[in-house]
Design an enzyme around this catalytic site. Structure first.
Site, PDB file in Angstrom:
ATOM      1  N   GLU A   1       0.810  -1.276  -0.091  1.00 24.17           N
ATOM      2  CA  GLU A   1      -0.140   0.165   0.026  1.00 24.17           C
ATOM      3  C   GLU A   1       0.707   1.302  -0.089  1.00 24.17           C
ATOM      4  O   GLU A   1       1.283   1.561   0.920  1.00 24.17           O
ATOM      5  CB  GLU A   1      -1.029  -0.036   1.302  1.00 24.17           C
TER       6      GLU A   1
HETATM    7 ZN    ZN Z   1      -6.651  -1.444  -2.820  1.00 27.17          ZN
END
Ligand code: ZN
Length: 538
Positions: free
Chosen positions: A503
């Site tokens: 992320e």
């Molecule tokens: Zn995502």
């Protein structure tokens, strides 16, 4: 002073050792610079007959005060005395067979690994300066390399004027590849006229740019190729500092493959709901394969920039035998291959970037978005299924499902109901990836665990830690009851190999990550693909 004297001395020695010129021998002199041959002045005007390059041997006809009458390649005219090295020169090699004339349309060939390969065609009647003869072929300059035609197709000439001439003074040079069948043109009384054509996919060197054309030398002549017919090697096809649309991505992928045919290839692994091709770019020639994917979630499309920039830079570093953060790109990509799927969800990404008009069914997309034309927060595919909840990894128990199509979180009517997720799963099963990295945003965290234990857990944790060290992102702790359905959940469970979900970017709310974050994201992630490809995974 000393230097001058010694040069003078050496010159005298040389002059003394030269045999005297025979009285009747023609006199040749060299041009000092790129210059022109011009016509005799009439009414104060001098017309340029042809440009002529520096260090060209010209035959002297008559010496006048400020100008010298010369002949060169059939052109008879004047060159300013100051542009000539007025020392007599050796007569150039006998011109008995310096030129060729095509007596029929002939195949233009180049030598590839010792074989003559057809790259185009040259037209009847055209004349070129030849450089040699071998194996039944006549050779001549073509770009920075050599072109050939069959000896049987040509007659030889001792004197010839080369239509279109040579234009001196250019230094710009670039490697180009023809995108399609392309005319080779020359300037015939100011009009560009074909002298031949090239096939699609032919590599050549251009010497200059001129308006809408690139200039290529061929057999002593200047040929023009339309700029739109070729692509130039820049070593930098992806611009990650701007939004990359699906269309832009496809163009960049094709450009990469065109320039790196030795290591890059493109595969369509399926189609999106709206019929867009889903692309996988393979980079590398080795056996050990890894997968790097991005943009499962529509609004997280900055991850496409990350992955495309990896492909772009790795390909260029392969070509130039460079390295990144200590990873020797060529040796890694000769032992391994990285498959990039830079946009798993092109319909969703297009909705976010371009709005409802990008969807086949605009009304349905607007309805799913609550009537709003602002799709900035959209994560799902075009029909409202969250692709990263559509994989068969504990799919039944996925938390927080809205139970119907939505801009996010809907897991779909069944696992792999969506063509995008199905394409990814089929692709993984067709190959044998030793690792997978899935790019998402945001949060600067790394998911890596999905029920694996024992040796697999410690192996996967070690990989995740390496990714964490490079990116500075923290590892999400292993949970006893993770919510499933994600691509890597399924990859870890099904392939029993490590899968990291990375992320990028600090949390920015329900919207795309602003492009100003790209520089730092790139610094954190640039060599992740090389690092994973270089890992030994048992
Ligand atoms: Zn995502």
């Amino acid at each position: 002073m000393k230097k001058w004297l010694s040069i003078l001395f050496i010159s005298l020695l040389l002059a003394a050792s030269l045999p005297p010129l025979a009285p009747q021998a023609a006199v040749y002199v060299l041009t000092k610079t790129d210059t022109v041959i011009y016509s005799p002045p009439s009414g104060g005007n001098e017309a340029v007959l042809t440009p002529i390059a520096a260090n060209t041997n010209v035959k002297v006809i008559e010496e006048q005060e400020a100008r010298i009458r010369v002949t060169w390649q059939g052109v008879n005219g004047f060159i300013a005395r100051e542009n000539l090295l007025m020392e007599e020169n050796e007569e150039p090699a006998p011109p008995s067979s310096s030129f060729i004339r095509l007596e029929a349309d002939a195949e233009l060939l180049e030598k590839q690994h010792g074989t003559y390969v057809k790259t185009g065609r040259l037209l009847t009647g055209e004349v070129f300066k030849k450089t040699g003869t071998e194996n039944g072929y006549v050779s001549f300059v073509f770009g920075q390399t050599t072109g050939y035609v069959a000896e049987a197709a040509v007659s030889t000439l001792s004197e010839a004027s080369l239509a279109g001439g040579v234009q001196p003074g250019y230094t710009y040079q670039n490697r180009a590849i023809t995108r399609k069948t392309t005319d080779l043109l020359y300037s015939k009384n100011g009009t560009l006229t074909p002298l031949g054509r090239l096939q699609s996919g032919v590599a050549l060197d251009t010497r200059a740019a001129y308006r809408d054309y690139y200039i290529v030398d061929i057999g002593g002549r200047t040929a023009y190729i339309r700029k739109e017919d070729v692509t130039l090697y820049t070593g930098n096809y992806v611009d990650p500092f701007k939004t990359i649309t699906y269309t832009q991505m496809v163009q960049d992928l094709k450009e990469l493959v065109l320039w790196h045919p030795d290591i890059a290839s493109l595969e369509v692994i399926g189609k999106s709901v709206d019929g867009r091709d889903l692309y996988a770019l393979k980079l590398g020639t080795g056996k050990e394969e890894i997968l790097v994917n991005a943009s499962h979630h529509a609004r997280e499309h900055i991850t496409t920039n990350v992955v495309m920039e990896m492909a772009d830079q790795y390909a260029h570093l392969f070509k130039t035998n460079g390295s990144m953060n200590g990873y020797g790109v060529r040796s890694i990509l000769q032992k391994s291959a990285i498959y990039f799927v830079p946009m798993v969800n092109p319909d969703g990404v297009s909705l976010v970037q371009l709005g409802a008009g990008s969807a086949k069914n605009k009304a349905a997309a607007l309805k799913l978005n609550g009537g709003s034309s602002n799709f900035a927060a959209w994560k799902a595919n075009v029909r409202g299924v969250d692709l990263n909840r559509n994989y068969p990894a504990d799919w039944k128990n996925i938390c927080c499902d809205p139970g119907k199509p939505s801009s996010q979180n809907y897991k779909g009517p069944k696992a792999l109901s969506e063509p995008e997720a199905k394409a990814m799963a089929d692709f993984v099963q067709k190959r044998s990836f030793k690792t997978s990295a899935s790019y998402h945003s945001s949060g600067q965290i790394i998911f890596w665990h999905f029920y694996q234990s024992g040796a697999r857990k410690s192996r996967d944790l070690a990989i995740a830690r390496k990714v964490s060290q490079k990116t500075g992102y923290s590892l999400v702790a292993a949970r006893s009851n993770p919510s499933g359905g994600g691509f890597n959940d399924w990859f870890i469970q099904n392939e029993q190999k490590p899968g990291v979900t990375i992320e990028v970017s600090p949390y920015v709310g329900n919207r795309p990550v602003p492009l100003v974050y790209f520089s730092s994201i790139w610094q954190q992630n640039n060599s992740i693909g090389l690092m994973l490809a270089n890992e030994k995974i048992q």
